[in-house]
Design a protein around this motif. Structure first.
Motif, short mmCIF file in Angstrom:
data_model
loop_
_atom_site.label_atom_id
_atom_site.label_comp_id
_atom_site.label_asym_id
_atom_site.label_seq_id
_atom_site.Cartn_x
_atom_site.Cartn_y
_atom_site.Cartn_z
N PHE A 318 43.97 31.70 29.47
CA PHE A 318 45.38 31.58 29.09
C PHE A 318 46.24 32.45 30.00
CE2 PHE A 318 49.09 33.15 26.77
CZ PHE A 318 49.69 31.97 26.39
N MET A 319 45.80 33.64 30.28
CA MET A 319 46.58 34.56 31.11
C MET A 319 46.66 34.08 32.55
SD MET A 319 45.42 38.25 29.50
CE MET A 319 46.56 39.18 30.54
N LEU A 320 45.62 33.41 33.02
CA LEU A 320 45.67 32.80 34.35
C LEU A 320 46.67 31.66 34.37
CD1 LEU A 320 41.89 32.72 35.34
CD2 LEU A 320 43.72 33.83 36.67
N GLU A 321 46.64 30.81 33.35
CA GLU A 321 47.53 29.67 33.28
C GLU A 321 49.00 30.10 33.20
OE1 GLU A 321 46.17 27.58 29.89
OE2 GLU A 321 44.28 26.90 30.83
N THR A 322 49.24 31.20 32.51
CA THR A 322 50.62 31.68 32.33
C THR A 322 51.01 32.72 33.38
OG1 THR A 322 49.82 33.28 30.69
CG2 THR A 322 50.65 31.17 29.87
N LYS A 323 50.13 32.89 34.39
CA LYS A 323 50.41 33.76 35.54
C LYS A 323 50.62 35.23 35.15
CE LYS A 323 52.39 29.90 38.14
NZ LYS A 323 51.06 29.56 38.68
N GLN A 324 49.96 35.65 34.07
CA GLN A 324 49.97 37.07 33.73
C GLN A 324 48.98 37.85 34.58
OE1 GLN A 324 50.28 37.90 29.32
NE2 GLN A 324 49.90 35.69 29.21
N ILE A 325 47.97 37.15 35.11
CA ILE A 325 47.04 37.69 36.09
C ILE A 325 46.87 36.65 37.18
CG2 ILE A 325 45.80 39.23 34.51
CD1 ILE A 325 43.66 37.07 34.20
N ASP A 326 46.45 37.09 38.37
CA ASP A 326 46.31 36.13 39.47
C ASP A 326 44.88 35.94 39.93
OD1 ASP A 326 45.87 38.54 40.72
OD2 ASP A 326 47.74 38.52 41.87
N LYS A 327 43.93 36.58 39.24
CA LYS A 327 42.52 36.33 39.53
C LYS A 327 41.73 36.46 38.25
CE LYS A 327 41.12 41.05 40.79
NZ LYS A 327 40.48 41.91 41.82
N PRO A 328 40.64 35.71 38.12
CA PRO A 328 39.87 35.75 36.87
C PRO A 328 39.00 37.00 36.78
CG PRO A 328 38.82 34.28 38.42
CD PRO A 328 40.11 34.72 39.07
N VAL A 329 38.65 37.33 35.56
CA VAL A 329 37.68 38.38 35.28
C VAL A 329 36.86 37.89 34.10
CG1 VAL A 329 39.31 39.59 33.76
CG2 VAL A 329 37.38 40.83 34.76
N THR A 330 35.57 38.12 34.11
CA THR A 330 34.72 37.62 33.02
C THR A 330 34.72 38.60 31.87
OG1 THR A 330 32.70 38.67 33.85
CG2 THR A 330 33.23 36.46 34.68
N ALA A 331 34.69 38.06 30.67
CA ALA A 331 34.64 38.91 29.49
C ALA A 331 33.37 39.76 29.49
CB ALA A 331 34.70 38.05 28.23
N ALA A 332 32.27 39.20 29.96
CA ALA A 332 31.01 39.94 29.97
C ALA A 332 31.14 41.23 30.76
CB ALA A 332 29.90 39.07 30.54
N SER A 333 31.92 41.19 31.85
CA SER A 333 32.08 42.39 32.68
C SER A 333 32.94 43.45 32.01
CB SER A 333 32.70 42.01 34.02
OG SER A 333 34.06 41.63 33.87
N MET A 334 33.67 43.06 30.96
CA MET A 334 34.57 44.00 30.29
C MET A 334 33.97 44.60 29.02
SD MET A 334 38.33 42.22 30.74
CE MET A 334 37.87 40.67 29.90
N MET A 335 32.78 44.16 28.63
CA MET A 335 32.17 44.62 27.39
C MET A 335 31.46 45.96 27.57
SD MET A 335 32.86 42.40 25.06
CE MET A 335 33.69 40.79 25.12
N VAL A 336 31.48 46.75 26.51
CA VAL A 336 30.69 47.98 26.49
C VAL A 336 29.22 47.61 26.65
CG1 VAL A 336 29.81 49.75 24.93
CG2 VAL A 336 32.25 49.43 25.17
N ARG A 337 28.52 48.34 27.52
CA ARG A 337 27.11 48.04 27.77
C ARG A 337 26.23 49.07 27.06
NH1 ARG A 337 29.66 47.68 32.84
NH2 ARG A 337 29.99 45.54 33.56
N ILE A 338 26.06 48.87 25.77
CA ILE A 338 25.19 49.72 24.94
C ILE A 338 24.23 48.79 24.22
CG2 ILE A 338 25.10 51.33 23.00
CD1 ILE A 338 27.93 52.22 23.72
N PRO A 339 22.92 48.98 24.36
CA PRO A 339 21.95 48.07 23.73
C PRO A 339 22.17 47.95 22.22
CG PRO A 339 20.85 49.52 25.29
CD PRO A 339 22.26 50.03 25.17
#
Length: 362
Positions: A318-339
Protein backbone atom coordinates in the motif's frame (compact mmCIF):
# COMPACT_ATOMS: atom_id res chain seq x y z
CA UNK A 1 -0.01 13.69 16.18
CA UNK A 2 0.28 10.07 15.19
CA UNK A 3 -1.41 7.91 17.13
CA UNK A 4 -1.44 7.49 17.90
CA UNK A 5 -6.88 -16.44 21.27
CA UNK A 6 -5.46 -19.33 21.75
CA UNK A 7 -2.59 -18.88 24.17
CA UNK A 8 0.21 -21.30 24.94
CA UNK A 9 -0.96 -21.83 28.50
CA UNK A 10 -0.61 -25.59 28.87
CA UNK A 11 0.63 -26.97 32.17
CA UNK A 12 4.09 -27.64 30.76
CA UNK A 13 4.53 -23.93 29.99
CA UNK A 14 2.44 -22.24 32.63
CA UNK A 15 5.05 -22.86 35.29
CA UNK A 16 7.82 -21.03 33.45
CA UNK A 17 6.67 -17.43 33.87
CA UNK A 18 5.51 -18.09 37.42
CA UNK A 19 9.13 -18.54 38.45
CA UNK A 20 10.16 -15.16 37.06
CA UNK A 21 8.80 -12.93 39.86
CA UNK A 22 10.93 -14.70 42.47
CA UNK A 23 13.96 -14.40 40.23
CA UNK A 24 13.24 -10.72 39.60
CA UNK A 25 13.28 -10.00 43.35
CA UNK A 26 16.83 -11.31 43.72
CA UNK A 27 18.31 -8.62 41.49
CA UNK A 28 17.76 -4.89 40.96
CA UNK A 29 15.11 -3.99 38.44
CA UNK A 30 16.53 -3.08 35.05
CA UNK A 31 15.53 0.35 33.79
CA UNK A 32 13.60 0.33 30.51
CA UNK A 33 12.21 3.32 28.62
CA UNK A 34 9.35 3.18 26.12
CA UNK A 35 8.80 6.21 23.88
CA UNK A 36 5.07 6.47 23.20
CA UNK A 37 3.73 8.28 20.16
CA UNK A 38 1.30 10.57 21.93
CA UNK A 39 1.39 13.70 24.05
CA UNK A 40 -0.96 12.43 26.78
CA UNK A 41 -1.15 8.91 28.18
CA UNK A 42 -4.89 8.87 28.67
CA UNK A 43 -7.15 5.87 29.25
CA UNK A 44 -6.72 4.82 25.61
CA UNK A 45 -3.37 3.06 26.15
CA UNK A 46 -4.20 0.14 28.48
CA UNK A 47 -1.59 -2.17 26.96
CA UNK A 48 1.07 0.29 28.14
CA UNK A 49 -0.30 1.77 31.36
CA UNK A 50 -1.80 -1.37 32.91
CA UNK A 51 1.52 -3.28 33.10
CA UNK A 52 2.74 -0.53 35.45
CA UNK A 53 -0.44 -0.50 37.53
CA UNK A 54 -0.63 -4.29 37.76
CA UNK A 55 3.09 -4.85 38.31
CA UNK A 56 3.52 -7.06 35.28
CA UNK A 57 6.81 -5.53 34.22
CA UNK A 58 8.21 -5.62 37.74
CA UNK A 59 7.42 -9.34 37.81
CA UNK A 60 9.54 -9.66 34.68
CA UNK A 61 12.39 -7.74 36.34
CA UNK A 62 12.01 -4.31 34.75
CA UNK A 63 11.44 -0.77 35.98
CA UNK A 64 9.65 0.79 33.01
CA UNK A 65 9.24 4.47 32.24
CA UNK A 66 6.67 5.55 29.66
CA UNK A 67 7.78 8.63 27.72
CA UNK A 68 5.06 10.48 25.73
CA UNK A 69 7.06 12.13 22.95
CA UNK A 70 4.49 13.25 20.36
CA UNK A 71 4.63 11.65 16.93
CA UNK A 72 5.96 8.28 15.82
CA UNK A 73 8.97 9.89 14.17
CA UNK A 74 10.00 11.29 17.55
CA UNK A 75 9.71 7.82 19.10
CA UNK A 76 12.01 6.40 16.43
CA UNK A 77 14.46 9.25 17.01
CA UNK A 78 14.50 8.51 20.74
CA UNK A 79 15.41 4.87 20.05
CA UNK A 80 18.05 5.72 17.46
CA UNK A 81 19.55 8.25 19.85
CA UNK A 82 19.74 5.73 22.69
CA UNK A 83 17.21 7.57 24.85
CA UNK A 84 14.62 4.75 24.76
CA UNK A 85 14.78 0.98 24.36
CA UNK A 86 11.33 0.70 22.75
CA UNK A 87 8.85 2.82 20.83
CA UNK A 88 5.10 2.42 20.45
CA UNK A 89 4.66 3.74 16.92
CA UNK A 90 2.60 3.62 13.76
CA UNK A 91 3.61 0.65 11.62
CA UNK A 92 4.03 2.87 8.56
CA UNK A 93 6.87 4.73 10.28
CA UNK A 94 8.71 1.45 10.89
CA UNK A 95 8.39 0.67 7.18
CA UNK A 96 9.64 4.14 6.25
CA UNK A 97 12.58 3.88 8.65
CA UNK A 98 13.70 0.66 6.98
CA UNK A 99 12.86 1.48 3.36
CA UNK A 100 13.92 5.13 3.24
CA UNK A 101 16.62 5.43 5.91
CA UNK A 102 17.98 1.87 6.23
CA UNK A 103 17.49 2.03 9.99
CA UNK A 104 17.34 -1.40 11.71
CA UNK A 105 14.03 -0.71 13.46
CA UNK A 106 12.34 -4.01 14.24
CA UNK A 107 8.75 -5.08 14.85
CA UNK A 108 8.46 -6.49 18.37
CA UNK A 109 4.69 -6.69 18.78
CA UNK A 110 1.56 -6.00 16.75
CA UNK A 111 -0.93 -4.01 18.83
CA UNK A 112 -3.42 -2.30 16.56
CA UNK A 113 -4.91 -1.87 13.11
CA UNK A 114 -5.66 1.18 10.98
CA UNK A 115 -8.69 2.59 12.80
CA UNK A 116 -9.26 5.83 10.92
CA UNK A 117 -12.67 6.88 9.71
CA UNK A 118 -14.45 9.88 8.25
CA UNK A 119 -17.00 11.03 10.81
CA UNK A 120 -20.04 12.77 9.31
CA UNK A 121 -23.33 13.88 10.84
CA UNK A 122 -25.33 10.77 11.63
CA UNK A 123 -28.57 12.34 10.42
CA UNK A 124 -27.03 14.09 7.42
CA UNK A 125 -27.10 13.28 3.71
CA UNK A 126 -23.56 11.82 3.49
CA UNK A 127 -23.83 8.03 3.57
CA UNK A 128 -21.02 6.89 1.25
CA UNK A 129 -17.69 7.93 -0.17
CA UNK A 130 -19.34 9.26 -3.33
CA UNK A 131 -21.32 11.72 -1.23
CA UNK A 132 -18.04 13.38 -0.21
CA UNK A 133 -17.68 14.96 -3.65
CA UNK A 134 -17.49 18.73 -3.29
CA UNK A 135 -17.20 18.51 0.48
CA UNK A 136 -14.63 19.84 2.95
CA UNK A 137 -13.03 17.43 5.38
CA UNK A 138 -11.24 18.41 8.56
CA UNK A 139 -7.99 16.63 9.41
CA UNK A 140 -5.49 16.87 12.26
CA UNK A 141 -2.84 18.20 9.86
CA UNK A 142 -2.17 18.07 6.15
CA UNK A 143 0.64 15.58 6.84
CA UNK A 144 -1.46 13.22 8.93
CA UNK A 145 -1.17 9.54 8.04
CA UNK A 146 -4.86 8.92 7.40
CA UNK A 147 -4.89 11.08 4.28
CA UNK A 148 -3.22 8.33 2.22
CA UNK A 149 -6.01 5.93 3.16
CA UNK A 150 -8.71 8.51 2.43
CA UNK A 151 -7.24 9.29 -0.99
CA UNK A 152 -7.19 5.60 -1.88
CA UNK A 153 -10.79 5.26 -0.63
CA UNK A 154 -11.92 8.20 -2.76
CA UNK A 155 -10.16 6.93 -5.89
CA UNK A 156 -11.73 3.49 -5.51
CA UNK A 157 -15.12 5.23 -5.51
CA UNK A 158 -14.45 7.25 -8.64
CA UNK A 159 -13.41 10.54 -7.02
CA UNK A 160 -10.28 12.60 -7.62
CA UNK A 161 -8.89 13.59 -4.18
CA UNK A 162 -7.10 16.60 -5.65
CA UNK A 163 -10.25 18.04 -7.24
CA UNK A 164 -13.32 16.61 -5.57
CA UNK A 165 -12.50 17.08 -1.87
CA UNK A 166 -10.93 19.91 0.12
CA UNK A 167 -9.06 19.22 3.35
CA UNK A 168 -8.30 21.74 6.08
CA UNK A 169 -6.17 21.21 9.22
CA UNK A 170 -8.03 21.55 12.52
CA UNK A 171 -5.85 19.92 15.15
CA UNK A 172 -7.59 18.29 18.13
CA UNK A 173 -10.00 19.31 20.84
CA UNK A 174 -12.81 21.79 20.30
CA UNK A 175 -11.94 23.11 16.79
CA UNK A 176 -12.94 19.92 14.88
CA UNK A 177 -16.16 19.63 16.86
CA UNK A 178 -17.14 23.24 16.23
CA UNK A 179 -16.14 23.00 12.56
CA UNK A 180 -18.56 20.12 11.97
CA UNK A 181 -21.33 21.70 14.01
CA UNK A 182 -21.07 24.98 12.15
CA UNK A 183 -20.91 23.36 8.72
CA UNK A 184 -17.43 24.68 8.02
CA UNK A 185 -16.54 21.05 7.30
CA UNK A 186 -18.80 18.16 6.39
CA UNK A 187 -16.53 15.37 7.64
CA UNK A 188 -13.70 14.71 10.08
CA UNK A 189 -10.89 12.31 9.15
CA UNK A 190 -9.38 11.09 12.43
CA UNK A 191 -8.24 7.95 14.26
CA UNK A 192 -10.70 6.06 16.48
CA UNK A 193 -9.88 7.54 19.89
CA UNK A 194 -10.11 11.06 18.48
CA UNK A 195 -13.48 10.25 16.89
CA UNK A 196 -14.57 8.91 20.29
CA UNK A 197 -13.58 12.20 21.91
CA UNK A 198 -15.74 14.07 19.40
CA UNK A 199 -18.66 11.81 20.30
CA UNK A 200 -18.00 12.50 23.97
CA UNK A 201 -18.30 16.20 23.13
CA UNK A 202 -21.80 15.59 21.81
CA UNK A 203 -21.40 14.88 18.09
CA UNK A 204 -23.54 12.08 16.69
CA UNK A 205 -21.51 10.55 13.91
CA UNK A 206 -21.82 8.12 11.03
CA UNK A 207 -18.40 6.65 10.25
CA UNK A 208 -17.24 6.04 6.70
CA UNK A 209 -14.43 3.50 6.48
CA UNK A 210 -12.63 1.91 3.57
CA UNK A 211 -13.29 -1.82 3.32
CA UNK A 212 -9.58 -2.60 3.56
CA UNK A 213 -8.49 -0.10 6.22
CA UNK A 214 -8.65 -2.44 9.22
CA UNK A 215 -6.73 -5.07 7.25
CA UNK A 216 -3.54 -3.04 7.68
CA UNK A 217 -1.49 -3.14 10.90
CA UNK A 218 -0.90 0.09 12.74
CA UNK A 219 0.19 0.63 16.35
CA UNK A 220 3.28 -1.55 16.84
CA UNK A 221 5.92 -2.00 19.54
CA UNK A 222 9.29 -1.28 17.93
CA UNK A 223 12.84 -1.97 19.06
CA UNK A 224 16.25 -1.49 17.47
CA UNK A 225 17.87 -4.67 16.18
CA UNK A 226 20.93 -4.11 18.36
CA UNK A 227 18.78 -3.86 21.49
CA UNK A 228 16.98 -7.11 20.67
CA UNK A 229 20.25 -8.92 19.99
CA UNK A 230 21.85 -7.64 23.19
CA UNK A 231 18.92 -8.40 25.50
CA UNK A 232 16.31 -10.72 23.97
CA UNK A 233 14.89 -11.62 27.40
CA UNK A 234 14.05 -7.97 27.99
CA UNK A 235 12.17 -7.76 24.69
CA UNK A 236 10.18 -10.87 25.60
CA UNK A 237 9.44 -9.58 29.10
CA UNK A 238 8.23 -6.17 27.97
CA UNK A 239 6.02 -7.67 25.27
CA UNK A 240 4.65 -10.30 27.67
CA UNK A 241 3.62 -7.60 30.12
CA UNK A 242 1.76 -5.82 27.34
CA UNK A 243 0.07 -9.05 26.24
CA UNK A 244 -1.15 -9.75 29.78
CA UNK A 245 -2.41 -6.18 30.11
CA UNK A 246 -4.32 -6.54 26.85
CA UNK A 247 -6.04 -9.70 28.10
CA UNK A 248 -6.86 -7.97 31.39
CA UNK A 249 -8.34 -4.86 29.78
CA UNK A 250 -10.45 -6.85 27.35
CA UNK A 251 -11.76 -9.01 30.19
CA UNK A 252 -12.92 -6.02 32.26
CA UNK A 253 -12.81 -2.65 30.48
CA UNK A 254 -14.46 -0.74 33.32
CA UNK A 255 -11.88 -2.04 35.79
CA UNK A 256 -9.11 -0.97 33.40
CA UNK A 257 -10.67 2.50 33.32
CA UNK A 258 -10.89 2.73 37.12
CA UNK A 259 -7.32 1.53 37.59
CA UNK A 260 -6.15 4.14 35.12
CA UNK A 261 -7.97 6.90 36.99
CA UNK A 262 -6.46 5.71 40.27
CA UNK A 263 -2.88 5.75 38.95
CA UNK A 264 -3.17 8.73 36.59
CA UNK A 265 -5.76 11.04 38.22
CA UNK A 266 -4.63 14.03 36.16
CA UNK A 267 -5.92 12.33 32.99
CA UNK A 268 -9.45 11.89 34.34
CA UNK A 269 -11.90 14.03 32.35
CA UNK A 270 -13.93 16.75 34.03
CA UNK A 271 -17.01 18.84 33.44
CA UNK A 272 -19.73 16.29 34.14
CA UNK A 273 -21.04 13.86 36.75
CA UNK A 274 -19.06 10.71 37.59
CA UNK A 275 -21.26 8.39 35.51
CA UNK A 276 -20.91 10.60 32.43
CA UNK A 277 -17.14 10.90 32.87
CA UNK A 278 -16.88 7.11 33.13
CA UNK A 279 -18.98 6.69 29.99
CA UNK A 280 -16.76 9.12 28.10
CA UNK A 281 -13.55 7.37 29.04
CA UNK A 282 -15.01 3.93 28.38
CA UNK A 283 -15.92 5.13 24.89
CA UNK A 284 -12.37 6.42 24.35
CA UNK A 285 -10.84 3.24 25.72
CA UNK A 286 -13.13 1.00 23.65
CA UNK A 287 -11.70 2.49 20.47
CA UNK A 288 -8.31 1.09 21.45
CA UNK A 289 -9.71 -2.23 22.68
CA UNK A 290 -11.46 -2.75 19.34
CA UNK A 291 -8.16 -2.11 17.58
CA UNK A 292 -6.36 -4.58 19.87
CA UNK A 293 -8.98 -7.24 19.15
CA UNK A 294 -8.86 -6.64 15.41
CA UNK A 295 -5.05 -6.80 15.45
CA UNK A 296 -5.21 -10.14 17.26
CA UNK A 297 -7.51 -11.48 14.53
CA UNK A 298 -5.48 -9.88 11.73
CA UNK A 299 -2.30 -11.52 13.01
CA UNK A 300 -3.64 -15.05 13.19
CA UNK A 301 -5.97 -15.09 16.19
CA UNK A 302 -3.76 -17.43 18.23
CA UNK A 303 -1.01 -15.44 19.92
CA UNK A 304 -1.37 -12.02 21.55
CA UNK A 305 1.05 -9.54 20.07
CA UNK A 306 1.85 -11.72 17.08
CA UNK A 307 2.96 -9.74 14.04
CA UNK A 308 2.01 -11.63 10.87
CA UNK A 309 4.49 -10.82 8.07
CA UNK A 310 1.68 -11.11 5.51
CA UNK A 311 -0.20 -8.23 7.15
CA UNK A 312 2.88 -6.02 7.22
CA UNK A 313 3.70 -6.94 3.60
CA UNK A 314 0.23 -5.68 2.64
CA UNK A 315 1.06 -2.40 4.33
CA UNK A 316 4.35 -2.18 2.41
CA UNK A 317 2.52 -2.70 -0.90
CA UNK A 318 0.00 0.00 0.00
CA UNK A 319 2.78 2.42 0.87
CA UNK A 320 4.51 1.72 -2.44
CA UNK A 321 1.27 2.30 -4.35
CA UNK A 322 0.64 5.58 -2.53
CA UNK A 323 4.29 6.67 -2.96
CA UNK A 324 4.99 6.88 0.77
CA UNK A 325 8.12 4.81 0.05
CA UNK A 326 10.00 4.36 -3.22
CA UNK A 327 11.47 0.91 -2.72
CA UNK A 328 10.08 -2.29 -1.19
CA UNK A 329 11.16 -3.87 2.06
CA UNK A 330 10.07 -7.32 3.23
CA UNK A 331 8.21 -7.74 6.47
CA UNK A 332 10.42 -10.71 7.33
CA UNK A 333 13.46 -8.42 7.37
CA UNK A 334 11.75 -6.12 9.86
CA UNK A 335 10.78 -8.77 12.43
CA UNK A 336 12.55 -9.33 15.72
CA UNK A 337 14.78 -12.39 15.32
CA UNK A 338 14.29 -14.25 18.61
CA UNK A 339 13.58 -18.01 18.46
CA UNK A 340 9.97 -18.90 19.34
CA UNK A 341 9.50 -15.24 20.17
CA UNK A 342 5.72 -14.89 20.04
CA UNK A 343 5.22 -18.22 21.78
CA UNK A 344 7.44 -16.97 24.61
CA UNK A 345 5.40 -13.78 24.91
CA UNK A 346 2.26 -15.87 25.44
CA UNK A 347 3.68 -18.10 28.18
CA UNK A 348 1.36 -16.97 30.93
CA UNK A 349 -1.86 -18.29 32.44
CA UNK A 350 -4.64 -16.50 30.61
CA UNK A 351 -7.34 -17.75 32.96
CA UNK A 352 -5.50 -16.31 35.97
CA UNK A 353 -5.25 -12.90 34.29
CA UNK A 354 -8.93 -12.97 33.33
CA UNK A 355 -9.95 -13.99 36.84
CA UNK A 356 -7.94 -11.13 38.30
CA UNK A 357 -9.67 -8.76 35.89
CA UNK A 358 -13.09 -10.10 36.80
CA UNK A 359 -12.32 -9.40 40.46
CA UNK A 360 -10.65 -6.09 39.50
CA UNK A 361 -7.49 -6.93 41.41
CA UNK A 362 -4.42 -4.79 40.97
Amino acid sequence: MDRRSLLLSGLSLAGLPLARPALAQTRPLQKVRIAVSTTVLNVGYPMLTLPLTLGYWKEEGYDVELMPVGASLQSIQQMVGGNAEFGEVNASVIVQANAKNDLPVRIAMGNGVIDWSVGVNADGPITSAKDLKGKTIGVFSLATGGIAYLNSYLRSNGLDPAKDVEMIPLGLGAPPVEALRSGRVQGLLYWASAIASFENAGLKLRKLVGDDWRQYPDYTLAVMQGTAEKNPDMVVGIARGMAKATVYALANPDCARQLHWDRYPATKPSGADAATLARWDLNTQQAQLDSLKDAFALNGGKLWGNADPAAYDRLVRFMLETKQIDKPVTAASMMVRIPDYFEKINRFDTATVQAAAAACKS
